[in-house]
Design a protein around this motif. Structure first.
Motif, PDB file in Angstrom:
ATOM      1  N   GLY A 248       6.899  -8.846   0.139  1.00 26.67           N
ATOM      2  CA  GLY A 248       7.337 -10.130  -0.378  1.00 26.67           C
ATOM      3  C   GLY A 248       7.259 -10.179  -1.890  1.00 26.67           C
ATOM      4  N   PRO A 370      17.002 -11.885  -0.307  1.00 30.74           N
ATOM      5  CA  PRO A 370      15.856 -11.545   0.548  1.00 30.74           C
ATOM      6  C   PRO A 370      16.189 -11.557   2.043  1.00 30.74           C
ATOM      7  CG  PRO A 370      15.169 -13.030  -1.193  1.00 30.74           C
ATOM      8  CD  PRO A 370      16.653 -12.918  -1.291  1.00 30.74           C
ATOM      9  N   TYR A 382       6.729  -7.063   7.540  1.00 35.22           N
ATOM     10  CA  TYR A 382       6.955  -7.872   6.350  1.00 35.22           C
ATOM     11  C   TYR A 382       5.591  -8.270   5.805  1.00 35.22           C
ATOM     12  CZ  TYR A 382       8.580 -11.823   3.447  1.00 35.22           C
ATOM     13  OH  TYR A 382       8.847 -12.678   2.407  1.00 35.22           O
ATOM     14  N   THR A 464      11.300  -9.323  -3.668  1.00 34.38           N
ATOM     15  CA  THR A 464      11.272  -8.770  -2.315  1.00 34.38           C
ATOM     16  C   THR A 464      11.820  -7.349  -2.369  1.00 34.38           C
ATOM     17  OG1 THR A 464      11.558 -10.951  -1.327  1.00 34.38           O
ATOM     18  CG2 THR A 464      12.165  -9.057   0.033  1.00 34.38           C
TER      19      THR A 464
END
Length: 477
Positions: A248, A370, A382, A464
């Motif tokens: 992220g 993203p 993630y 990201t």
């Protein structure tokens, strides 16, 4: 009032030092050296913490002192003391002269020019009284408990400091900086049945306490800590194995800082102990990856008007489109490598010798949305937030613990997972970057970097990013 005037008042007027005599001592101590300086520091700091509705600790400290350094080739003599007196500086001068005795070096010219001021020089410790700070922490506790009945514990803290430095170099050159730094942290523990999980958030920078006490700021901090805790309360054991990993934006840049940033500091490369040593001009990361160290961002935690040698901070490109183009340098390593200082000479305090350190280190944005990045992953992880990590600078190997992560299945986020770790090699990981997002974000202002026993405030950031084939350590049976 200028920074020179402010620090003159602290070090000469109040401390009773005679500037002309001090400059004469510095000139004499460094005659025959390659470089060096007298670093004067005055610092006030305070901290207040609350746990379970009660003030747990409160402190206020004042420190002052000096460090005198003489550099000769690869060697450096350093002497420091908490006593700000002419006699103490003279004793230090006798000590450091030994490093260049009989050597006859040619003294480097001093730093040229200064940055614009990157932060206000007001002392943030005077912004709020003790009662207002206690009230703020108490309100954070009450607010968190009122948001969800599953809240079991709230820990909140405020910390701040005001540091004034003046650097005296041979020939009467003087450089100065006055640096504020504040930080707010909150940790929330939630429970359901016998299971308990936690979430945390922190923020701050070279700003005033008054920003942190604004309700929209501290409520957003509590909301985020509570959100993380509730997400973790529903988490399932993490999968294990090699898989695509999407990082992220923002704080996950701490992995870039640790796994790549330290390896780009000048001392490791001069000594050839970094995996990036001697590789200027080589492709060391995927195309599209550009990494910079930028100490010039207004009010940021890692920013510096001048570094701790007096060099103005800079926007330094380290990796450009995957190609290694530069290192972060202090004055000594830059001279020995035939390069120029980049404003990265930093020290924890007057009791520490300066060395190359990061300021705000981050990856620039790329072209991808993203959601496009997440949608490209059939099965992977993630990773949104990180806790602790370990890195070996020489080999580049790293291990990072994820404090918030999710399974990706068919391009869609699945459940949150607990116990995921990312395992890999920093330089190798940079060659596995496949997509870079358009959402570059800096962290919220919480980073402290450790190196050789010294801690300094830093910033990290990134967009990201998709890495192909990282090893994930998990807890799933």
């Amino acid at each position: 009032m200028s920074h020179i005037a402010t620090t003159d008042d602290l070090f000469f007027t109040r401390a009773g030092l005679d500037r002309a005599r001090l400059e004469s001592i510095v000139d004499e101590a460094l005659t025959g050296a390659d470089d060096g300086e007298l670093f004067l520091e005055y610092r006030q700091s305070e901290a207040l913490s609350l746990d379970d509705g009660k003030i747990k600790s409160a402190s206020f400290d004042t420190m002052q002192g000096f460090g005198l350094r003489a550099v000769a080739g690869e060697a450096a003599g350093y002497a420091h003391a908490s006593e700000l007196s002419e006699a103490a500086v003279r004793r230090a001068a006798e000590t450091v002269r030994a490093v260049h005795a009989g050597r006859g070096g040619t003294l480097d010219g001093g730093p040229q020019g200064t940055n614009r001021l990157l932060y206000a020089d007001d002392n943030p410790l005077g912004d709020l009284g003790h009662e207002a700070k206690v009230k703020l922490l108490t309100e954070m506790d009450s607010y968190a408990r009122g948001k969800d009945p599953r809240v079991r514990q709230v820990m909140a803290s405020l910390a701040g400091e005001w540091q004034a430095v003046q650097i005296l170099r041979p020939g009467g050159q003087r450089l100065a900086d006055v640096r504020p730094l504040v930080r707010l942290n909150v940790n929330v523990v939630v429970g359901e049945g016998e299971r308990m999980e936690s979430g945390s958030y922190g923020g701050g920078g070279r700003i005033a306490f008054t920003t942190l006490v604004e309700p929209e700021y501290w409520r957003a901090a509590v909301d985020e800590a509570l959100r993380q805790a509730l997400v973790n309360l529903e988490s399932v054991p993490a999968p294990a194995g090699e898989m695509p990993v999407v990082l992220g934006p923002g704080w996950p840049g701490v992995m870039l800082h640790e796994a790549v940033g330290h390896g780009l500091e000048g001392d490791f490369n001069r000594k050839k102990t970094s995996t990036f040593s001697g590789r200027i001009g080589e492709q060391v990361a995927s195309k599209g990856v550009t990494v910079v160290d930028d100490g010039t961002i207004t009010d940021r935690r890692g920013s510096l008007t001048i570094d701790d040698e007096g060099t103005p901070s800079e926007y330094t490109v380290l990796i450009e489109d995957g190609v290694l183009v530069g290192y972060m340098q202090d004055r000594q390593n830059a001279r020995l490598m035939g390069m120029k200082p980049t404003g990265n000479g930093r020290r924890q305090s007057y009791g520490h010798i300066p060395m190359p350190r990061m300021t705000n280190t981050y990856m620039l944005a790329g072209p991808h949305d993203p959601q496009e990045i997440l949608g490209s992953v059939d099965k992977g992880l993630y990773a949104v937030n990180f806790g602790g990590g370990q890195v070996d600078i020489t080999s580049g190997k790293f291990v990072f613990t994820c404090t918030e992560a999710y399974i990706i299945e068919n391009g869609v986020l699945g459940p949150a997972v607990k116990g995921a770790t990312l395992i890999g090699n920093g330089p190798d990981a940079m060659t596995k970057v496949r997509m870079v997002g358009n959402d570059m974000k800096l962290d919220s202002g919480i980073g402290t970097c450790g190196k050789d026993g010294q801690g300094v405030p830093v910033g990290v950031g990134q967009p990201t990013m998709l890495l192909e084939g990282l090893t994930v350590g998990g807890t799933a049976a």
